[in-house]
Design a protein around this motif. Structure first.
Motif, PDB file in Angstrom:
ATOM      1  N   LYS A 231     -12.884  12.791  18.674  1.00 25.99           N
ATOM      2  CA  LYS A 231     -12.277  13.472  17.532  1.00 25.99           C
ATOM      3  C   LYS A 231     -10.752  13.512  17.621  1.00 25.99           C
ATOM      4  O   LYS A 231     -10.066  13.360  16.617  1.00 25.99           O
ATOM      5  CB  LYS A 231     -12.800  14.907  17.415  1.00 25.99           C
ATOM      6  CG  LYS A 231     -14.137  15.002  16.789  1.00 25.99           C
ATOM      7  CD  LYS A 231     -14.494  16.453  16.591  1.00 25.99           C
ATOM      8  CE  LYS A 231     -15.946  16.574  16.229  1.00 25.99           C
ATOM      9  NZ  LYS A 231     -16.379  17.938  16.138  1.00 25.99           N
TER      10      LYS A 231
ATOM     11  N   ASP B  88     -19.308  19.105  10.970  1.00 25.99           N
ATOM     12  CA  ASP B  88     -18.178  18.237  11.293  1.00 25.99           C
ATOM     13  C   ASP B  88     -18.133  17.104  10.274  1.00 25.99           C
ATOM     14  O   ASP B  88     -19.150  16.455  10.012  1.00 25.99           O
ATOM     15  CB  ASP B  88     -18.320  17.641  12.698  1.00 25.99           C
ATOM     16  CG  ASP B  88     -18.071  18.670  13.789  1.00 25.99           C
ATOM     17  OD1 ASP B  88     -17.304  19.623  13.547  1.00 25.99           O
ATOM     18  OD2 ASP B  88     -18.639  18.520  14.880  1.00 25.99           O
TER      19      ASP B  88
ATOM     20  N   HIS C  43      -9.075  11.971   9.067  1.00 25.42           N
ATOM     21  CA  HIS C  43      -8.999  13.031  10.070  1.00 25.42           C
ATOM     22  C   HIS C  43     -10.323  13.792  10.077  1.00 25.42           C
ATOM     23  O   HIS C  43     -11.158  13.599   9.200  1.00 25.42           O
ATOM     24  CB  HIS C  43      -7.800  13.967   9.823  1.00 25.42           C
ATOM     25  CG  HIS C  43      -7.908  14.838   8.609  1.00 25.42           C
ATOM     26  ND1 HIS C  43      -7.511  14.433   7.359  1.00 25.42           N
ATOM     27  CD2 HIS C  43      -8.369  16.102   8.458  1.00 25.42           C
ATOM     28  CE1 HIS C  43      -7.697  15.414   6.491  1.00 25.42           C
ATOM     29  NE2 HIS C  43      -8.232  16.435   7.121  1.00 25.42           N
ATOM     30  N   THR C  44     -10.501  14.602  11.105  1.00 26.36           N
ATOM     31  CA  THR C  44     -11.729  15.398  11.200  1.00 26.36           C
ATOM     32  C   THR C  44     -11.463  16.816  10.721  1.00 26.36           C
ATOM     33  O   THR C  44     -10.336  17.305  10.752  1.00 26.36           O
ATOM     34  CB  THR C  44     -12.263  15.445  12.645  1.00 26.36           C
ATOM     35  OG1 THR C  44     -11.272  16.010  13.487  1.00 26.36           O
ATOM     36  CG2 THR C  44     -12.633  14.058  13.136  1.00 26.36           C
ATOM     37  N   ASP C  45     -12.515  17.464  10.273  1.00 26.13           N
ATOM     38  CA  ASP C  45     -12.449  18.848   9.830  1.00 26.13           C
ATOM     39  C   ASP C  45     -13.868  19.411   9.894  1.00 26.13           C
ATOM     40  O   ASP C  45     -14.806  18.698  10.243  1.00 26.13           O
ATOM     41  CB  ASP C  45     -11.894  18.922   8.405  1.00 26.13           C
ATOM     42  CG  ASP C  45     -11.238  20.267   8.089  1.00 26.13           C
ATOM     43  OD1 ASP C  45     -11.414  21.234   8.871  1.00 26.13           O
ATOM     44  OD2 ASP C  45     -10.543  20.361   7.063  1.00 26.13           O
TER      45      ASP C  45
ATOM     46  N   TYR D  35     -19.632  13.348   9.995  1.00 31.34           N
ATOM     47  CA  TYR D  35     -19.043  12.849  11.248  1.00 31.34           C
ATOM     48  C   TYR D  35     -20.046  12.054  12.083  1.00 31.34           C
ATOM     49  O   TYR D  35     -19.689  11.087  12.737  1.00 31.34           O
ATOM     50  CB  TYR D  35     -18.481  14.026  12.061  1.00 31.34           C
ATOM     51  CG  TYR D  35     -17.838  13.604  13.350  1.00 31.34           C
ATOM     52  CD1 TYR D  35     -16.527  13.139  13.367  1.00 31.34           C
ATOM     53  CD2 TYR D  35     -18.542  13.645  14.552  1.00 31.34           C
ATOM     54  CE1 TYR D  35     -15.929  12.731  14.550  1.00 31.34           C
ATOM     55  CE2 TYR D  35     -17.952  13.240  15.733  1.00 31.34           C
ATOM     56  CZ  TYR D  35     -16.648  12.792  15.730  1.00 31.34           C
ATOM     57  OH  TYR D  35     -16.057  12.372  16.902  1.00 31.34           O
TER      58      TYR D  35
ATOM     59  N   THR E 197      -5.841  15.123  12.900  1.00 31.85           N
ATOM     60  CA  THR E 197      -6.003  16.388  12.194  1.00 31.85           C
ATOM     61  C   THR E 197      -5.389  16.252  10.807  1.00 31.85           C
ATOM     62  O   THR E 197      -4.723  15.261  10.503  1.00 31.85           O
ATOM     63  CB  THR E 197      -5.261  17.512  12.945  1.00 31.85           C
ATOM     64  OG1 THR E 197      -3.867  17.174  12.974  1.00 31.85           O
ATOM     65  CG2 THR E 197      -5.782  17.694  14.357  1.00 31.85           C
ATOM     66  N   LYS E 198      -5.575  17.278   9.998  1.00 29.13           N
ATOM     67  CA  LYS E 198      -4.990  17.268   8.653  1.00 29.13           C
ATOM     68  C   LYS E 198      -3.471  17.095   8.743  1.00 29.13           C
ATOM     69  O   LYS E 198      -2.868  16.380   7.946  1.00 29.13           O
ATOM     70  CB  LYS E 198      -5.342  18.570   7.929  1.00 29.13           C
ATOM     71  CG  LYS E 198      -4.874  18.612   6.497  1.00 29.13           C
ATOM     72  CD  LYS E 198      -5.351  19.860   5.791  1.00 29.13           C
ATOM     73  CE  LYS E 198      -4.971  19.798   4.325  1.00 29.13           C
ATOM     74  NZ  LYS E 198      -5.536  20.906   3.571  1.00 29.13           N
ATOM     75  N   GLU E 199      -2.860  17.732   9.733  1.00 28.75           N
ATOM     76  CA  GLU E 199      -1.406  17.651   9.904  1.00 28.75           C
ATOM     77  C   GLU E 199      -0.972  16.307  10.482  1.00 28.75           C
ATOM     78  O   GLU E 199       0.159  15.876  10.264  1.00 28.75           O
ATOM     79  CB  GLU E 199      -0.913  18.773  10.829  1.00 28.75           C
ATOM     80  CG  GLU E 199      -1.145  20.180  10.307  1.00 28.75           C
ATOM     81  CD  GLU E 199      -2.609  20.642  10.386  1.00 28.75           C
ATOM     82  OE1 GLU E 199      -3.023  21.390   9.474  1.00 28.75           O
ATOM     83  OE2 GLU E 199      -3.331  20.230  11.306  1.00 28.75           O
TER      84      GLU E 199
ATOM     85  N   LYS F  62     -16.587  21.462   7.404  1.00 29.34           N
ATOM     86  CA  LYS F  62     -16.867  21.931   6.041  1.00 29.34           C
ATOM     87  C   LYS F  62     -18.294  22.447   6.013  1.00 29.34           C
ATOM     88  O   LYS F  62     -19.214  21.742   6.414  1.00 29.34           O
ATOM     89  CB  LYS F  62     -16.687  20.792   5.045  1.00 29.34           C
ATOM     90  CG  LYS F  62     -16.911  21.217   3.605  1.00 29.34           C
ATOM     91  CD  LYS F  62     -16.315  20.212   2.648  1.00 29.34           C
ATOM     92  CE  LYS F  62     -16.637  20.506   1.208  1.00 29.34           C
ATOM     93  NZ  LYS F  62     -16.095  21.711   0.675  1.00 29.34           N
TER      94      LYS F  62
ATOM     95  N   VAL G 105     -12.588  13.263   6.964  1.00 33.41           N
ATOM     96  CA  VAL G 105     -11.879  13.410   5.701  1.00 33.41           C
ATOM     97  C   VAL G 105     -11.058  12.145   5.501  1.00 33.41           C
ATOM     98  O   VAL G 105     -10.147  11.856   6.276  1.00 33.41           O
ATOM     99  CB  VAL G 105     -10.966  14.655   5.707  1.00 33.41           C
ATOM    100  CG1 VAL G 105     -10.252  14.806   4.371  1.00 33.41           C
ATOM    101  CG2 VAL G 105     -11.771  15.907   6.047  1.00 33.41           C
TER     102      VAL G 105
END
Length: 135
Positions: free
Chosen positions: A2, A34, A26-28, A49, A7-9, A30, A37
């Motif tokens: 991962k 997992d 990226h992973t998140d 994921y 990441t989102k950032e 929801k 995105v």
């Protein structure tokens, strides 16, 4: 794995198999799940994921190159392709790995380059008819 996806950032920058379009992944989490995105311009797609592990296992069993066959959700996927497997009732999740209704397709376009970046697969980079196989 991962942490390599980002990441989102700080998402992972990728290109589609024909190397014609850039996108990020990226992973998140929801709804407690997992997710991957995938951001293409202003469009955001979500994939389960676990598709990374499941697709890698399927490709290892397949043992050879498999056509990607990317298609939008509203269009049928060509039989025997990564795209058709990614929406098949016979895959480990029993259907779509895409999680956003209306945007569940294109599995064969956006997931293979991520798997290549993670060292799980080889992907061809032709103008059309790209394929992948497990590493």
């Amino acid at each position: 794995m991962k942490e390599k996806i980002g990441t989102k950032e700080n998402p992972l920058a990728l290109q589609t198999p024909p190397l014609s379009s850039a996108y990020t992944m990226h992973t998140d989490v929801k709804d407690g799940k997992d997710v991957l995105v995938c951001t293409v311009g202003k469009t955001v797609l979500l994939y389960d994921y676990r598709c990374l592990t499941d697709l890698h296992e399927m490709l290892k069993k397949h043992g050879d190159w498999m056509e990607l066959g990317s298609a939008d959700e509203q269009k049928p996927a060509k039989d025997g392709t990564v795209e058709s497997w990614g929406r098949s009732a016979d895959n480990p999740v029993g259907g779509w790995y895409g999680l956003k209704k209306g945007l569940r397709g294109r599995f064969g376009m956006y997931v293979p380059p991520l798997m290549e970046a993670l060292g799980l697969a080889e992907v061809t980079h032709e103008a059309k008819g790209n394929k992948m196989r497990a590493k």
